[in-house]
Design a protein around this motif. Structure first.
Motif, PDB file in Angstrom:
ATOM      1  N   LEU A  82       0.811  -1.109   0.030  1.00  0.00           N
ATOM      2  CA  LEU A  82      -0.043   0.003   0.042  1.00  0.00           C
ATOM      3  C   LEU A  82       0.723   1.366  -0.028  1.00  0.00           C
ATOM      4  CD1 LEU A  82      -3.049  -1.086   2.469  1.00  0.00           C
ATOM      5  CD2 LEU A  82      -2.958   0.351   0.099  1.00  0.00           C
TER       6      LEU A  82
ATOM      7  N   SER B 272      -3.743  -2.028  -6.279  1.00  0.00           N
ATOM      8  CA  SER B 272      -4.864  -0.894  -6.089  1.00  0.00           C
ATOM      9  C   SER B 272      -5.226  -1.514  -4.693  1.00  0.00           C
ATOM     10  CB  SER B 272      -6.091  -1.030  -7.025  1.00  0.00           C
ATOM     11  OG  SER B 272      -6.596  -2.362  -6.947  1.00  0.00           O
ATOM     12  N   LEU B 273      -6.017  -0.609  -3.913  1.00  0.00           N
ATOM     13  CA  LEU B 273      -6.407  -0.946  -2.651  1.00  0.00           C
ATOM     14  C   LEU B 273      -7.332  -2.327  -2.587  1.00  0.00           C
ATOM     15  CD1 LEU B 273      -7.772   2.401  -1.265  1.00  0.00           C
ATOM     16  CD2 LEU B 273      -5.454   1.224  -0.764  1.00  0.00           C
TER      17      LEU B 273
ATOM     18  N   ALA C 103     -13.637   1.083   7.734  1.00  0.00           N
ATOM     19  CA  ALA C 103     -14.209  -0.376   7.007  1.00  0.00           C
ATOM     20  C   ALA C 103     -13.253  -1.498   7.257  1.00  0.00           C
ATOM     21  CB  ALA C 103     -14.223   0.044   5.397  1.00  0.00           C
TER      22      ALA C 103
ATOM     23  N   SER D 223     -10.117   6.025   4.899  1.00  0.00           N
ATOM     24  CA  SER D 223     -11.631   5.491   5.503  1.00  0.00           C
ATOM     25  C   SER D 223     -11.613   4.029   5.453  1.00  0.00           C
ATOM     26  CB  SER D 223     -12.554   5.745   4.060  1.00  0.00           C
ATOM     27  OG  SER D 223     -12.560   7.180   3.934  1.00  0.00           O
ATOM     28  N   TRP D 224     -10.542   3.401   4.846  1.00  0.00           N
ATOM     29  CA  TRP D 224     -10.512   2.076   4.775  1.00  0.00           C
ATOM     30  C   TRP D 224     -10.039   1.444   6.300  1.00  0.00           C
ATOM     31  CZ3 TRP D 224      -6.436  -1.490   2.080  1.00  0.00           C
ATOM     32  CH2 TRP D 224      -7.056  -2.843   1.950  1.00  0.00           C
TER      33      TRP D 224
ATOM     34  N   LYS E 227      -6.078  11.222  -2.976  1.00  0.00           N
ATOM     35  CA  LYS E 227      -7.223  10.448  -3.191  1.00  0.00           C
ATOM     36  C   LYS E 227      -6.851   8.988  -2.507  1.00  0.00           C
ATOM     37  CE  LYS E 227     -10.719   8.179  -6.133  1.00  0.00           C
ATOM     38  NZ  LYS E 227     -11.004   6.950  -5.473  1.00  0.00           N
TER      39      LYS E 227
ATOM     40  N   THR F  94       1.951   1.789  -3.286  1.00  0.00           N
ATOM     41  CA  THR F  94       0.894   2.378  -4.108  1.00  0.00           C
ATOM     42  C   THR F  94       0.771   3.651  -4.086  1.00  0.00           C
ATOM     43  OG1 THR F  94      -0.169   0.402  -3.896  1.00  0.00           O
ATOM     44  CG2 THR F  94      -1.527   2.039  -4.585  1.00  0.00           C
TER      45      THR F  94
ATOM     46  N   TYR G 171     -13.318   5.129  -9.212  1.00  0.00           N
ATOM     47  CA  TYR G 171     -14.653   5.930  -9.212  1.00  0.00           C
ATOM     48  C   TYR G 171     -14.127   7.438  -8.750  1.00  0.00           C
ATOM     49  CZ  TYR G 171     -17.796   1.909  -9.330  1.00  0.00           C
ATOM     50  OH  TYR G 171     -18.607   0.881  -9.769  1.00  0.00           O
TER      51      TYR G 171
ATOM     52  N   GLU H 264     -20.255  14.964   8.023  1.00  0.00           N
ATOM     53  CA  GLU H 264     -19.967  13.510   8.355  1.00  0.00           C
ATOM     54  C   GLU H 264     -20.546  12.802   7.357  1.00  0.00           C
ATOM     55  OE1 GLU H 264     -21.379  12.870  12.351  1.00  0.00           O
ATOM     56  OE2 GLU H 264     -21.576  10.535  11.823  1.00  0.00           O
ATOM     57  N   VAL H 265     -19.831  11.742   6.976  1.00  0.00           N
ATOM     58  CA  VAL H 265     -20.502  10.773   5.972  1.00  0.00           C
ATOM     59  C   VAL H 265     -21.409   9.865   6.791  1.00  0.00           C
ATOM     60  CG1 VAL H 265     -18.181  10.299   4.653  1.00  0.00           C
ATOM     61  CG2 VAL H 265     -18.376   8.973   6.558  1.00  0.00           C
TER      62      VAL H 265
ATOM     63  N   PRO I  14     -13.983   2.273  -3.597  1.00  0.00           N
ATOM     64  CA  PRO I  14     -13.894   3.298  -4.388  1.00  0.00           C
ATOM     65  C   PRO I  14     -12.737   3.382  -5.627  1.00  0.00           C
ATOM     66  CG  PRO I  14     -12.517   3.807  -2.656  1.00  0.00           C
ATOM     67  CD  PRO I  14     -13.123   2.257  -2.507  1.00  0.00           C
ATOM     68  N   ASP I  15     -12.308   2.177  -5.708  1.00  0.00           N
ATOM     69  CA  ASP I  15     -11.198   2.068  -6.951  1.00  0.00           C
ATOM     70  C   ASP I  15     -11.657   2.411  -8.138  1.00  0.00           C
ATOM     71  OD1 ASP I  15      -9.538   1.229  -4.970  1.00  0.00           O
ATOM     72  OD2 ASP I  15      -9.197  -0.879  -5.723  1.00  0.00           O
TER      73      ASP I  15
ATOM     74  N   ILE J 148     -19.190  15.429  15.551  1.00  0.00           N
ATOM     75  CA  ILE J 148     -19.181  13.931  14.895  1.00  0.00           C
ATOM     76  C   ILE J 148     -19.092  13.130  15.988  1.00  0.00           C
ATOM     77  CG2 ILE J 148     -17.919  12.422  13.417  1.00  0.00           C
ATOM     78  CD1 ILE J 148     -16.882  14.756  11.787  1.00  0.00           C
TER      79      ILE J 148
ATOM     80  N   GLN K 155     -22.001   3.137   4.578  1.00  0.00           N
ATOM     81  CA  GLN K 155     -20.887   2.376   4.894  1.00  0.00           C
ATOM     82  C   GLN K 155     -20.847   1.030   4.083  1.00  0.00           C
ATOM     83  OE1 GLN K 155     -18.063   3.769   6.180  1.00  0.00           O
ATOM     84  NE2 GLN K 155     -17.025   2.058   5.392  1.00  0.00           N
ATOM     85  N   GLY K 156     -19.845   1.200   3.182  1.00  0.00           N
ATOM     86  CA  GLY K 156     -19.597   0.012   2.204  1.00  0.00           C
ATOM     87  C   GLY K 156     -18.547  -0.780   2.884  1.00  0.00           C
ATOM     88  N   LEU K 157     -18.011  -1.746   2.090  1.00  0.00           N
ATOM     89  CA  LEU K 157     -17.098  -2.701   2.485  1.00  0.00           C
ATOM     90  C   LEU K 157     -15.563  -2.034   2.748  1.00  0.00           C
ATOM     91  CD1 LEU K 157     -16.650  -5.915   2.987  1.00  0.00           C
ATOM     92  CD2 LEU K 157     -15.963  -5.984   0.653  1.00  0.00           C
ATOM     93  N   MET K 158     -15.564  -1.304   1.611  1.00  0.00           N
ATOM     94  CA  MET K 158     -14.153  -0.653   1.767  1.00  0.00           C
ATOM     95  C   MET K 158     -14.152   0.905   1.885  1.00  0.00           C
ATOM     96  SD  MET K 158     -11.735  -2.805  -1.033  1.00  0.00           S
ATOM     97  CE  MET K 158     -13.030  -2.679  -2.371  1.00  0.00           C
ATOM     98  N   ALA K 159     -15.177   1.449   1.451  1.00  0.00           N
ATOM     99  CA  ALA K 159     -15.406   2.960   1.661  1.00  0.00           C
ATOM    100  C   ALA K 159     -16.830   3.377   2.110  1.00  0.00           C
ATOM    101  CB  ALA K 159     -14.843   3.584   0.435  1.00  0.00           C
TER     102      ALA K 159
ATOM    103  N   LEU L 147      -5.763  -6.060  -2.824  1.00  0.00           N
ATOM    104  CA  LEU L 147      -5.018  -6.199  -1.706  1.00  0.00           C
ATOM    105  C   LEU L 147      -5.987  -7.250  -0.768  1.00  0.00           C
ATOM    106  CD1 LEU L 147      -2.700  -3.255  -1.051  1.00  0.00           C
ATOM    107  CD2 LEU L 147      -2.416  -5.664  -1.744  1.00  0.00           C
ATOM    108  N   THR L 148      -7.183  -6.938  -0.677  1.00  0.00           N
ATOM    109  CA  THR L 148      -7.970  -7.878   0.223  1.00  0.00           C
ATOM    110  C   THR L 148      -8.468  -9.058  -0.616  1.00  0.00           C
ATOM    111  OG1 THR L 148     -10.026  -6.908  -1.172  1.00  0.00           O
ATOM    112  CG2 THR L 148      -9.411  -5.421   0.578  1.00  0.00           C
ATOM    113  N   ILE L 149      -8.904  -9.930   0.283  1.00  0.00           N
ATOM    114  CA  ILE L 149      -9.249 -11.231  -0.153  1.00  0.00           C
ATOM    115  C   ILE L 149     -10.336 -11.211  -1.291  1.00  0.00           C
ATOM    116  CG2 ILE L 149      -8.452 -12.567   1.920  1.00  0.00           C
ATOM    117  CD1 ILE L 149     -11.506 -12.525   2.318  1.00  0.00           C
TER     118      ILE L 149
ATOM    119  N   SER M 260      -6.605  -6.260   5.090  1.00  0.00           N
ATOM    120  CA  SER M 260      -7.092  -7.843   5.235  1.00  0.00           C
ATOM    121  C   SER M 260      -6.313  -8.859   4.603  1.00  0.00           C
ATOM    122  CB  SER M 260      -8.533  -7.814   4.669  1.00  0.00           C
ATOM    123  OG  SER M 260      -9.286  -6.674   4.588  1.00  0.00           O
TER     124      SER M 260
END
Lengths: 537, 516
Positions: free
Chosen positions: A384, B11-12, A433, A428-429, A421, A387, B159, B175-176, B156-157, A487, B181-185, B15-17, A437
């Protein structure tokens, strides 16, 4: 700084020991510049200990643990032990090398994430940038190289350069290993002068760079001939090494330019390179060149003539007077009145590793799974960082990362639009989230440990104040502080946060009360990590 | 050695499973079931969070329980005569004239006694339950976030991109929204003012002349430039319009809803907007000591009602009523009995409002029963699970496949018909796809004509039943596909009309009824 932009320059140009107030602001400044992501407790402890004791602690270099084997692909070293002194397997050495390289990559991140209160990792990154050799094809040699950097992190720079000059990894990187009397290779000699010691001054005549000449490069190449590497990827010898091969060494007497006092270097076989380096170090430009780099790394990019004449000159004098010991220079800088000048706070935009670990480290976020999972998580963190623009073990060029030398942008180069970005996506991750992982094992921000480490977690205003202390070198605007508190409290009166936190505090293992607390902190940090103020140290 | 052969730019997400996403998206679902991808794609959901726990009994007042309410909450209840009656048994708080009018216009629904089993009375925990749509403490994603994860995996990759240039959701404020809230963002983008060219909301950027200040300016600029969504939002707001005169500039919710009307009318493709209104935690001074129809809660309800009514009026004037639906939610209702501080404490279930041109006008569910003696701290028991309302919104409004919806929730879903007024009925859906149809029918101010064309000139004209031409709705060449053409009926009197479709492949005529 934009071209032509005037900025408020530091008020203090004094290298005398700092004697002003010693509060969280000053202590946090010191720690942000010398370790990755200080915690709130580290900051308050540093306040209690005082500047001198804190700097003394920071300047101790702890023992470096070696990387461990986590994959059966290693083929030789058992899982859980280190491979740094292991031969390669006869069958599939490539897989073995890949597993060792991944182990090294993870190891760099482990060192930073599990740092003690020591400047070691910041210094090692500094030297990785300075002696910017990349991974070589035997990870044992790569490891040895980084072990050498660690050994000399605050040691004697002259000896450091001598050891680097014949280090197997460096011999591969700058072609020293193929430099011989029949076919001299200038690569290392040139960088030794231009990038590692005296630096390259203005060109004042054809082939004359003020501090050295082309003829010195040629002479240096000849002086360095004869060095070889051996046992790379060996299946029988448990480490790599370099050795001197007299038959291919140029035994002529070499003449250096007037920049080195027209010195002559007589043949001295395997000791000759050291004699050459001793001559180089007689030129005070070595001290100036290195002290400039140290200044840029720890203080500020802007080397104004005034800073050169006062700060850098004093540091260089200290360097020379101590026969090129690094520690006294760094110590003098970190204790100086100049270093604590308010105009020098937040002048450095975090590099990607600083960005990532200012998040993880300051929030007590350390993966706590099996050895293998931990290494994979750290390897993913390494990827990362790559990246988002910084790959440990792989500086982009022999000159290191551009952010440390490229005017006028310097550290702003870390924060271009695509990197920003990605930084935000990362933030955020890891806050909202789950985080990095491996299977179901996740490495994200440890919100509750972070919160519990603050001075008064049940008070919403105190929580926000502490967060600002930890993460923002020059504070936050009143509006931003209110926003963060809003917040945290979810827009409710402060006492509702107190009730919720206290419910959690008396029953910390009850997720029904802990999860909501965690969520609020996560939302605060997610926002904070995307503020401009968070991007600097 | 090549410099980058070790670690390629990852990309982010890579890296995840590997994560098994269900293999379809909104578009696919809509295509299969409704042949109207554009419709669902264009639909917008407005979520208004009543933060703090709204006193439902003081909002939607069960008139048939008034006698016992008077016993349980004598110091805060509005006089019976002041209550705005919707029907003999149900009334709204006296200040809610805007929403009462919407109810009468068929643009407001009330879902009674909404909550979840074993109510948690912590603001924080309960809000997490409401935003995730899950009782499971380990749930990390929001109810909309789960749906968006299915529709847009890997966000968000990559996008925003040319297909999806706009934020999927906008959270008004700083505040978001946890709902997204999704899995990665988090799918929501925060906007405080869409007319700010830097509407990420993070702009600090004051250059105080120091090195640091110069960095702040630089970073703020680069963040703004990076913020591709910010520019889209800004462009849409500037391109959009607002036509209602009902907005009150001193009503912050109204101002935000006006921003939203401007973004929607300006062409922003955002599907969800989340707003927040604070102050519903009315432990004390819920009503003024001088009058039970004024005070903190009355002010909040007036703010809410006025703002929504102005927004609905704007949507009507903008011809957007059939594209926008709204819903309110709050983490809990309040206790039946008031306290001695002219307030109410944390309770259980409460009513929820749905609004828009496609709401199924009704009061859904029975009034709560208030007895003359109640247990200490009693709240209103839950009758309708809020998760079923969420599921129903996904089904009726975003046209998500019910099978897919079930996978997003932990309980067995019971659907309620809450937002389906503009959808084709099953019978209509099954109709020959070569036959044009208009929906809804009867219609309010907006209808849509579904028509299949070849690559041909098409003209759509509206007549009254006396054969007088009222107006031309479309005149131009249409590509060979199924089209969904908006028919504006807002300027028509109530009655029956005929839509005439002129095209080479065959003329058609459809009758439509305009209702109030």
């Amino acid at each position: 700084m934009k071209p032509g932009e005037e900025v408020v320059v530091p008020v203090s140009l004094s290298m005398d020991p700092y004697a002003g107030p010693w509060n969280k602001e000053q202590a946090a400044h010191l720690l942000r510049r010398t370790i990755f992501g200080p915690t709130f407790q580290q900051i308050t402890s540093a306040v209690s200990a005082g500047m001198n004791a804190t700097v003394a602690q920071i300047l101790t270099i702890p023992v470096l643990d070696p990387p461990l084997t986590v994959s059966a692909n290693d083929g030789i070293a058992p899982i859980g032990s280190t491979w740094v002194n292991s031969v390669y397997p006869a069958s599939n050495p490539g897989a073995s090398e890949n597993s060792r390289r991944e182990s090294l990559a993870a190891w760099a991140m482990i060192r930073i994430n599990q740092q003690s209160l020591s400047i070691r990792e910041k210094m090692c990154l500094f030297w990785q940038n300075h002696f910017a050799a990349e991974f070589t094809f035997d990870s044992r040699a790569t490891y040895n190289y980084h072990k050498l950097i660690n050994t000399h992190a605050l040691g004697n720079f002259k000896q450091f350069v001598k050891d680097i000059a014949i280090d197997p990894c460096m011999l591969v990187f700058l072609n020293g290993a193929t430099n011989n009397v029949f076919s001299p290779n200038e690569n290392f000699a040139r960088e030794l002068l231009e990038l590692y010691t005296v630096g390259k001054g203005p060109q004042i005549a054809p082939g004359d760079y003020t501090t050295f000449k082309e003829e010195d490069v040629l002479a240096g190449a000849k002086i360095m001939t004869g060095w070889r590497i051996q046992d790379f990827n060996s299946t029988t010898v448990n480490n790599t090494s370099s050795f001197f091969h007299a038959q291919i060494h140029d035994t002529t007497t070499k003449n250096l330019s007037e920049h080195f006092g027209n010195a002559t270097v007589a043949n001295a076989d395997e000791n000759e390179y050291a004699n050459f380096i001793d001559i180089i170090f007689q030129q005070p430009a070595v001290a100036t060149f290195i002290c400039r780099k140290i200044y840029r790394y720890f203080v500020n990019y802007d080397l104004t003539p005034t800073v050169e004449d006062t700060i850098v000159a004093v540091l260089a004098e200290t360097f020379i007077n101590s026969n090129y010991e690094i520690l006294p220079v760094v110590e003098q800088l970190l204790k100086s009145d100049h270093f604590y000048d308010i105009a020098l706070r937040g002048t450095i935009i975090k590099n990607p590793i600083e960005y990532m670990f200012s998040i993880f480290n300051a929030t007590h976020s350390v993966p706590n799974y099996s050895l293998g999972i931990n290494y994979q998580l750290y390897f993913n963190a390494y990827a990362l960082c790559t990246t988002i623009g910084m790959s440990y073990f792989q500086p982009p060029s022999v000159g290191g990362w551009t952010a440390y030398y490229q005017a006028p942008s310097f550290t702003r180069l870390w924060a271009n639009s695509s990197y920003i970005k990605l930084r935000f996506d990362f933030a955020s991750w890891v806050t909202l989230a789950g985080g990095i992982s491996v299977g179901t094992s996740k490495w994200g921000v440890n919100h509750l440990a972070f919160l519990n480490g603050l001075s008064n977690p049940s008070s919403a205003p105190d929580v926000i104040n502490d967060i600002v202390t930890v993460f923002c070198p020059k504070g936050l605007s009143a509006t931003n502080i209110l926003t963060l508190k809003y917040i945290l409290t979810n827009g409710l009166p402060d006492f509702e946060w107190t009730i919720q936190y206290n419910d959690y505090a008396v029953d910390p293992n009850n997720t029904t009360v802990s999860e909501p607390v965690k969520t609020r902190v996560a939302l605060v940090l997610d926002r904070l990590f995307k503020l401009p103020e968070f991007q600097t140290i | 050695m090549k410099r980058r052969d070790f670690v390629k730019n990852m990309s982010l997400s890579s890296l995840t499973i590997p994560f098994v996403f269900n293999n379809f998206k909104y578009e696919a679902i809509a295509n299969d079931l409704f042949f109207v991808p554009k419709m669902a794609e264009d639909r917008v959901l407005i979520l208004i969070r009543l933060n703090g726990g709204n006193d439902g009994l003081n909002t939607v007042i069960p008139l048939d329980q008034y006698e016992n309410l008077l016993i349980q909450r004598p110091n805060i209840i509005a006089p019976e005569s002041s209550i705005l009656t919707l029907n003999p048994a149900v009334g709204l708080h006296p200040v809610m004239t805007g929403m009462k009018n919407m109810f009468e216009d068929g643009k407001l629904s009330i879902i009674q006694n909404v909550g979840y089993p074993e109510q948690n009375r912590s603001h924080f925990r309960s809000m997490d339950i409401w935003t995730s749509g899950m009782m499971d403490i380990s749930a990390t994603r929001g109810w909309l976030g789960r749906s968006m994860d299915n529709a847009y995996p890997n966000f968000p990759d990559d996008y925003p991109n040319t297909d999806y240039p706009d934020p999927f959701a906008i959270s008004m404020g700083y505040e978001v929204s946890a709902t997204c809230q999704g899995l990665m963002a988090n799918f929501s983008h925060t906007v405080t003012n869409p007319f700010d060219s830097v509407n990420l909301g993070t702009a600090s950027g004051l250059n105080d002349g120091t090195y640091y200040g110069s960095h702040m300016e630089y970073l703020s600029t680069i963040i703004a430039q990076t913020n591709a969504y910010g520019a889209q939002v800004n462009d849409a707001a500037n391109a959009g319009s607002t036509l209602s005169s009902l907005y009150d500039n001193n009503n912050p919710l109204a101002v935000q809803l006006r921003y939203i009307a401007q973004m929607i009318s300006g062409g922003l493709k955002t599907k969800v907007y989340i707003l927040n209104i604070n102050g519903f935690d009315t432990h004390d001074s819920q009503v003024a000591s001088t009058s039970t129809i004024t005070g903190k809660h009355a002010d909040l309800l007036k703010t809410l009602s006025d703002a929504i009514a102005a927004f609905q009026n704007d949507l009507m004037l903008l011809g957007l009523e059939s594209r926008v639906a709204g819903m309110t939610f709050s983490e809990f209702g309040r206790q039946i009995a008031s306290n001695a501080s002219l307030g109410t404490d944390h309770g259980d279930a409460a009513p929820l409002f749905l609004f828009g041109g496609c709401s199924n006008t009704s009061i859904y569910g029975a009034n709560p029963t208030i007895t003359n003696e109640i247990e200490s701290q009693a709240g209103i028991p839950m009758a309708i699970d809020f998760r079923d309302i969420y599921a129903s919104v996904l089904k009726d409004w975003f046209l998500v496949d019910p099978t897919e919806i079930q996978t997003m929730f932990e309980h067995s879903i019971t659907y309620h018909n809450v937002l389906g007024a503009c959808n084709l009925s099953v019978a209509e859906t099954e109709k020959d796809k070569n036959t044009s149809l208009v929906y809804p029918n009867p219609a309010g101010n907006n209808a849509t004509l579904r028509v299949q064309t070849n690559d041909e000139w098409t003209k759509i004209t509206l007549y009254d039943l006396q054969g007088r031409q009222i107006k031309t709705c479309f005149d131009g060449v249409l590509h060979p596909q199924m089209h969904h053409i908006p028919i504006d009926l807002s300027d028509l009197a109530v009655g029956n009309y005929r839509i005439q479709i002129w095209k080479k492949s065959g003329n058609e005529s459809i009758q439509i009824q305009k209702v109030k």
